[in-house]
Scaffold this motif. Structure first.
Motif, PDB file in Angstrom:
ATOM      1  N   ASN A  15       0.801  -1.233   0.000  1.00  0.00           N
ATOM      2  CA  ASN A  15       0.000   0.000   0.000  1.00  0.00           C
ATOM      3  C   ASN A  15       0.830   1.277   0.000  1.00  0.00           C
ATOM      4  N   THR A  16       2.131   1.142   0.196  1.00  0.00           N
ATOM      5  CA  THR A  16       2.979   2.328   0.278  1.00  0.00           C
ATOM      6  C   THR A  16       4.444   1.973   0.053  1.00  0.00           C
ATOM      7  N   SER A 138      -7.532   1.023  -3.797  1.00  0.00           N
ATOM      8  CA  SER A 138      -6.659   0.260  -2.898  1.00  0.00           C
ATOM      9  C   SER A 138      -6.799  -1.244  -3.057  1.00  0.00           C
ATOM     10  N   SER A 189      -5.712   4.111   1.845  1.00  0.00           N
ATOM     11  CA  SER A 189      -4.970   5.194   1.200  1.00  0.00           C
ATOM     12  C   SER A 189      -5.180   6.561   1.833  1.00  0.00           C
ATOM     13  N   SER A 193      -1.397   7.106   2.108  1.00  0.00           N
ATOM     14  CA  SER A 193      -0.892   7.956   1.024  1.00  0.00           C
ATOM     15  C   SER A 193      -0.802   9.433   1.403  1.00  0.00           C
TER      16      SER A 193
END
Length: 213
Positions: A15-16, A138, A189, A193
């Motif tokens: 996710n990152t 996501s 996110s 994010s």
């Protein structure tokens, strides 16, 4: 359970690109109430690497007294003595999972309809992850967007199980979700994010609390 669902953060290495420990700590400082380790998707860690990452994140949660939930990996959840597990409709049967983890651990189940919710309740779910409410990037395998109408529909039928809404939730629509009947919001996110994780988390928490009022 309802209080724990207020701001439910989901995170995994896919996710990152940033440091997961730093993101999680900043999110805790910003006010998350529950954390789910979800290590899925292209390039996700497996085996010992996944286990070690989960342990690191679990310790951060323990230090902060934040419940630590594992997504769709009963073995890992039991090995780590996690606070609970979350399973989707395509994962292991929720009733079997409940038998494996016992009655003292949290069981969350994803649902997309009233029928899904009823089956999850029969299986012994402690809470429902309902969605996707809004469009999301996501999850590549996300179902059709539900909107808040499905939340209202569930509550109108008198179904009172704790529900956390997921899918495309931001600080701009979080209050609408709470007003429609969710006990909390679940995000990936919107926190992972963010350029300033702590502040983004705090703003989301504020919108949830505002919706409750």
């Amino acid at each position: 359970m309802r209080d724990k669902l207020a701001l439910y953060f989901i995170l995994g290495s896919t996710n990152t690109d940033k440091n997961l420990e730093t993101i999680l700590q900043d999110a805790i400082d910003g006010g998350i109430t529950l954390f789910q380790f979800r290590e899925k998707g292209l390039g996700a860690k497996i085996g010992e690497e996944k286990h070690e990452l989960a342990k690191l994140l679990q310790q951060i949660c323990r230090n902060a007294k934040i419940p630590f939930i594992v997504n769709d990996d009963v073995e890992l959840a039991l090995e780590l003595d996690a606070d609970g597990i979350h399973v989707g409709q395509e994962d292991e049967d929720a009733q079997l999972v409940r038998k494996k983890i016992g009655s003292d651990k949290i069981l969350g189940v994803s649902a997309h309809s009233v029928e899904d919710v009823c089956r999850a309740m029969e299986a012994g779910a402690d809470y429902i992850g309902l969605g996707p409410i809004f469009p999301t990037t996501s999850k590549a395998d996300a179902k059709e967007v539900q909107g808040v109408k499905v939340l209202k529909q569930i509550r109108k039928q008198g179904i009172d199980i704790p529900i956390v809404a997921i899918g495309g939730i931001t600080e701009h629509n979080a209050r609408d979700v709470i007003l429609a009947g969710a006990d909390g919001i679940s995000v990936i996110s919107a926190i992972a994010s963010a350029s300033d994780v702590k502040n983004a988390t705090a703003r989301l928490k504020g919108m949830v609390m505002h919706g409750v009022k």
